[in-house]
Design an enzyme around this catalytic site. Structure first.
Site, short mmCIF file in Angstrom:
data_model
loop_
_atom_site.label_atom_id
_atom_site.label_comp_id
_atom_site.label_asym_id
_atom_site.label_seq_id
_atom_site.Cartn_x
_atom_site.Cartn_y
_atom_site.Cartn_z
N HIS A 243 -33.57 6.24 -2.53
CA HIS A 243 -33.12 4.87 -2.70
C HIS A 243 -32.84 4.49 -4.17
CE1 HIS A 243 -34.56 4.06 1.42
NE2 HIS A 243 -35.72 4.57 1.09
O1 RIB Z 1 -37.13 0.25 0.90
C1 RIB Z 1 -37.04 1.19 -0.13
C2 RIB Z 1 -37.62 0.63 -1.39
O2 RIB Z 1 -38.99 0.31 -1.19
C3 RIB Z 1 -37.60 1.63 -2.57
O3 RIB Z 1 -37.49 0.92 -3.77
C4 RIB Z 1 -38.94 2.27 -2.48
O4 RIB Z 1 -39.40 2.76 -3.74
C5 RIB Z 1 -39.79 1.12 -2.04
O5 RIB Z 1 -40.14 0.36 -3.20
#
Ligand code: RIB
Ligand code: CA
Length: 313
Positions: A243
């Protein structure tokens, strides 16, 4: 083009760690003014420690790391040890950091930096819950129109939620903070699950990190081995979405991403859909566009960039 001045606001988190490494490996593109830790994946005591662990892994104990808010603005903290492990950086065993944590509160650092730097020259990259950013905006509204751009990881529309059926974790943890940020008027670029779920850590991509035969490459491979098991079980996918590095990759190679400038509102009232990013993708309302909401990524190009840059560390 001079490197972009940025502040990374983060809750490491294995994917946050890769985002920080990508930024530190790209000095020609990124001038990292500081890192502000926020409570999210794991409590603040761990996210500030993990941010320093990552800086030391990159050979950069000089980076200024600040502790920010330890809880959402109006709600109890929800963490994600089930995804990231109890340390937040589970996978390899990591040494405790020796570099110092800055005395100043992360929110004060954000305010002070935006006031000190020329207007429109500092980009904020929040990759955890938006508590620090929103608290800074509430405490110092004058800084909102000094922000060059906010490039955040959070939200979901076509991909729907990952922590509830309708909400993505970063937004869900602090929906009131997200509402403040999405209505701030600052130029906003959003990397939702719709795009991050197309950037999967497949085996060949992780092998590319291992084949660097470097401590950074090995750590990233071990982090992703640990981090991906949750998403692979849940989605039956051949890897996990990486992500947070999507935000930094966008700053380096924006052409890797496609999306639409649309209206995005945050649900803060309904228990059923709390934290949902209500994205008017089809423009069925007359609500003003407030976010560049990304939907597609050149995943091969993204991983090629990651591998090329991380090999520098
Ligand atoms: O949903 C994904 C996000 O939530 C990313 O930033 C992961 O590190 C968590 O913080
Ligand atoms: Ca994160």
């Amino acid at each position: 083009m001079p490197p972009r001045k940025i502040i990374i606001d983060t809750d490491p988190g294995q994917d946050d760690a890769v985002a920080i490494l990508l930024a530190l490996a790209s000095p020609e593109d990124i001038d990292l003014l500081g890192i502000t830790a926020v409570a999210g994946n794991v409590p603040l005591a761990l996210t500030q420690k993990n941010a320093r662990i990552v800086c030391e892994l990159a050979g950069r104990p000089d980076v200024k790391v600040f502790a920010g808010c330890d809880a959402p603005m109006k709600r109890k903290l929800i963490t994600a040890e089930h995804v990231h492990g109890k340390t937040g950086l589970d996978g390899p065993v990591m040494e405790d950091p020796t570099m110092p944590l800055q005395e100043q509160h992360g929110v004060d650092f954000i305010i002070e930096t935006l006031r000190a730097e020329a207007p429109g020259t500092v980009t904020l990259c929040p990759i955890g819950p938006l508590t620090n950013i929103a608290t800074a905006f509430e405490r110092a509204p004058d800084i909102m129109d000094r922000v060059q751009e906010i490039v955040l990881m959070g939200g979901a529309y076509f991909e729907v939620g990952n922590i509830t059926p309708s909400a993505e974790f970063n937004i869900y943890v602090d929906p009131e903070a997200a509402k403040i940020v999405f209505s701030s008027g600052a130029p906003l670029t959003v990397m939702p699950l719709d795009v991050t779920h197309k950037a999967l850590t497949t085996k060949p991509r992780i092998d590319a990190f291992r084949s660097m035969h470097s401590r950074v490459g090995d750590m990233v491979a071990e982090w992703t081995d640990f981090f991906e098991r949750f998403d692979m079980e849940k989605y039956g996918s051949e890897g996990a979405p990486l992500h947070d590095p999507c935000t930094i990759a966008y700053l380096i190679e924006p052409q890797l991403f496609q999306g639409r400038h649309i209206n995005v509102e945050i649900e803060t009232q309904s228990d059923l859909t709390l934290g949902m990013t209500v994205a008017d993708w089809w423009r069925v309302t007359d609500r003003p566009a407030n976010a560049m909401f990304m939907k597609d990524i050149d995943a091969s190009g993204f991983y090629a960039l990651l591998a090329a840059r991380l090999a520098r560390l």
